[in-house]
Write a protein that holds these residues in place. Structure first.
Motif, PDB file in Angstrom:
ATOM      1  N   GLY A  98       0.821  -1.208   0.000  1.00 12.97           N
ATOM      2  CA  GLY A  98       0.000   0.000   0.000  1.00 12.97           C
ATOM      3  C   GLY A  98       0.852   1.254   0.000  1.00 12.97           C
ATOM      4  N   ALA A  99       1.904   1.250   0.812  1.00 15.24           N
ATOM      5  CA  ALA A  99       2.800   2.409   0.847  1.00 15.24           C
ATOM      6  C   ALA A  99       3.499   2.588  -0.493  1.00 15.24           C
ATOM      7  N   ALA A 100       3.862   1.473  -1.113  1.00 15.66           N
ATOM      8  CA  ALA A 100       4.516   1.559  -2.421  1.00 15.66           C
ATOM      9  C   ALA A 100       3.571   2.161  -3.467  1.00 15.66           C
ATOM     10  N   ILE A 101       2.325   1.776  -3.402  1.00 16.71           N
ATOM     11  CA  ILE A 101       1.344   2.334  -4.353  1.00 16.71           C
ATOM     12  C   ILE A 101       1.202   3.840  -4.130  1.00 16.71           C
ATOM     13  N   LEU A 102       1.167   4.252  -2.873  1.00 22.12           N
ATOM     14  CA  LEU A 102       1.066   5.698  -2.599  1.00 22.12           C
ATOM     15  C   LEU A 102       2.288   6.449  -3.117  1.00 22.12           C
ATOM     16  N   VAL A 155      -1.274   1.454 -17.266  1.00 19.21           N
ATOM     17  CA  VAL A 155      -1.486   0.035 -17.562  1.00 19.21           C
ATOM     18  C   VAL A 155      -0.756  -0.752 -16.484  1.00 19.21           C
ATOM     19  N   ARG A 156      -1.515  -1.342 -15.592  1.00 19.66           N
ATOM     20  CA  ARG A 156      -0.929  -2.036 -14.445  1.00 19.66           C
ATOM     21  C   ARG A 156      -0.956  -3.549 -14.681  1.00 19.66           C
ATOM     22  N   MET A 157       0.210  -4.158 -14.535  1.00 23.06           N
ATOM     23  CA  MET A 157       0.359  -5.602 -14.737  1.00 23.06           C
ATOM     24  C   MET A 157       1.009  -6.165 -13.473  1.00 23.06           C
ATOM     25  N   ALA A 158       0.846  -7.457 -13.229  1.00 25.22           N
ATOM     26  CA  ALA A 158       1.405  -8.022 -12.000  1.00 25.22           C
ATOM     27  C   ALA A 158       1.743  -9.494 -12.169  1.00 25.22           C
ATOM     28  N   VAL A 159       2.816  -9.863 -11.484  1.00 27.43           N
ATOM     29  CA  VAL A 159       3.226 -11.271 -11.426  1.00 27.43           C
ATOM     30  C   VAL A 159       3.402 -11.643  -9.960  1.00 27.43           C
ATOM     31  N   PHE A 173      -4.555  -4.363  -7.316  1.00 24.04           N
ATOM     32  CA  PHE A 173      -3.604  -3.407  -7.892  1.00 24.04           C
ATOM     33  C   PHE A 173      -3.885  -3.190  -9.374  1.00 24.04           C
ATOM     34  N   ILE A 174      -4.141  -4.270 -10.112  1.00 22.94           N
ATOM     35  CA  ILE A 174      -4.389  -4.153 -11.559  1.00 22.94           C
ATOM     36  C   ILE A 174      -5.678  -3.367 -11.820  1.00 22.94           C
TER      37      ILE A 174
END
Lengths: 231, 270
Positions: A98-102, A155-159, A173-174
């Motif tokens: 969450g902090a990283a997203i902020l 464009v949010r991608m995740a692995v 997140f995506i």
């Protein structure tokens, strides 16, 4: 007679951000080494894509997060000049997603001030369940990012790495109905999946999926290695 | 590659001359794609009309070059035949509505004679016979200018930019819209149209311009619109601008930015 109209011209920037989990659990089972290898092996493909689609100037930077967040580059670096220095896992480091997203909010505001370019691409790689000891939860942070026009357009991608990866948090997140996170079960999965999401993200952002750029199929896991017992 | 350029003859009434040009983007050349922009111009007796259109170009819009061509021609026709019984501001919405209906009819006619084939449907990613879906194959933006002795009117659907230059070399946006991000744009093919209209007095206007985003997105200088205004104002007059000049001005954007680049200039004869 003027010799030009307008000012200096340039390619449209496409900002590419790696958002990488370096929490303590990434030290287990060779995951952090595999992540470093995967990014190292992805860069040549992204440089090749940049050459093939010269309308986009891919500008890259990376943020790691554990208990705290850290940008690895002060400024975005053209992908042609981007060099990957391997990162290490933070002993006992938490997974403060969450902090990283902020921490992405300010860069999105900076993009808005410039006001030109393709939608940014953000690739998240994580192996665990996000913590929120000091920062917000993923669910609380993502609306803040999406409140920014460039964050919303990103464009949010995740692995996810291994069985313990919180795929629901990665989906949060995506935040897109047509995109799902991938789960890598072993190092070769991770390479294939990071390559796929990074190229696919760039293509979606720039619509570079024309007649010569058809996207390749989504990679599928080749079997479990990073299971719960190794994390 | 220089694809097209035109200059309307100086005989037009209303004190205006049109110069237009389009240059195929470097990325389109590399992919062997056609120039998917279009432009059109009309001399309607008491003034001029100039239009640019930008076909969306992505694989999901396989007929966007035709959509842009139809849009440029049909909007030029409609703007050239505004109902003279009404004031220009009052007539503009009806002309815009007439244009949209004409474009949709032209698209429907083309689809009736040339239905989307399997390859096109594959490029579009799915198969559907819904009107909104098949119409999206022709997706395009369109920007139009009508200039007479009294008024300058503009109409816009989607991205690209419109502006005019006053006698003090200042830039004034026309049909300004909230900036969209990346490849997002409103579309003439969308079910819900986002249409922008504006009319301003022609007095004091020395130049009006419209460009596709191949030009505007390639500009790095945040003050590029003011630069354009100053450069157009500094021209020796409409008669001093030749099509090859405009082609040369557009070429760096098309080459570096990679996208098709099209512009029309409506210049006051001085």
């Amino acid at each position: 007679m003027s010799d030009r109209l307008g000012g200096a011209v340039g390619r449209r920037p496409l900002h590419f951000i790696w958002l990488l989990d370096v929490s303590g659990s990434m030290a287990v089972g060779g995951k952090i080494q595999a992540l470093n290898t995967a990014i190292e092996e992805t860069l040549p493909q992204l440089r090749e894509d940049a050459r093939d689609h010269p309308q986009a100037e891919i500008l890259m930077r990376a943020m790691t997060f554990a208990t705290t967040t850290s940008w690895l580059q002060r400024r975005p670096v053209p992908v042609e000049q981007f060099r990957w220095d391997p990162v290490g896992a933070v002993p006992q480091g938490l997974t403060e997603l969450g902090a990283a997203i902020l921490a992405l909010v300010d860069p999105m505001r900076e993009l808005a001030e410039v006001g030109r370019g393709f939608a940014p691409v953000i690739v998240l790689v994580s192996d665990g369940k996000p913590t929120h000891t000091a920062g917000p939860t993923t669910a609380d942070a993502i609306p803040v990012l999406l409140a920014e026009p460039w964050g919303r357009a990103s464009v949010r991608m995740a692995v996810g790495i291994g069985e313990d990866a919180d795929m629901e948090a990665l989906s949060t997140f995506i935040a897109h109905p047509d995109r799902t996170p991938l789960r890598a079960a072993n190092p070769s999965d991770l390479v294939a999946m990071i390559q796929w999401v990074s190229r696919q993200g760039s293509r979606v952002a720039s619509l570079a999926t024309g007649r010569d750029g058809a996207s390749v199929g989504m990679p599928v896991s080749s079997g479990p290695v990073w299971d719960a017992s190794t994390t | 590659m220089i694809t097209d350029a035109y200059r309307l003859a100086d005989r037009t009434d209303g004190g205006w001359t049109v110069v237009g040009a389009s240059v195929t983007g470097a990325d389109h050349r590399r992919q062997s794609l056609p120039n998917q922009d279009a432009y059109a111009y009309r001399d309607y007796g008491s003034g001029v009309v100039a239009v640019v259109a930008d076909g969306h170009g992505a694989a999901q819009h396989p007929r966007s070059a035709l959509g842009a061509r139809l849009a440029a021609d049909l909007l030029a026709d409609r703007l050239g035949t505004l109902d003279s019984a009404e004031s220009e501001q009052d007539a503009l919405p009806a002309a815009a509505d007439s244009f949209v209906r004409a474009w949709r009819a032209a698209v429907a006619s083309d689809l009736a004679s040339h239905p989307l084939d399997r390859l096109e449907l594959a490029e579009m990613g799915r198969d559907s016979d819904s009107l909104d879906f098949v119409r999206s194959a022709y997706g395009t933006t369109v920007l139009g200018i009508r200039a007479s002795a009294k008024w300058v009117s503009a109409i816009a659907i989607g991205d690209g930019e419109l502006g005019c230059v006053d006698a003090a070399a200042r830039h004034h946006p026309l049909c300004a819209a909230q900036a969209r991000i990346g490849v997002e744009t409103d579309s003439l093919a969308a079910p819900e149209l986002s249409l922008r209209l504006q009319t301003v007095p022609a007095a004091g206007v020395v130049a009006v311009w419209a460009c596709t985003d191949g030009f505007s997105e390639a500009q790095r200088d945040p003050e590029w619109r003011a630069l354009v205004a100053g450069q157009l104002h500094a021209l020796p007059g409409a008669s001093g601008v030749l099509p090859q000049d405009l082609r040369g001005w557009l070429a760096p954007s098309a080459e570096t930015g990679g996208d098709d680049t099209t512009m029309v200039l409506v210049l006051r004869r001085r």
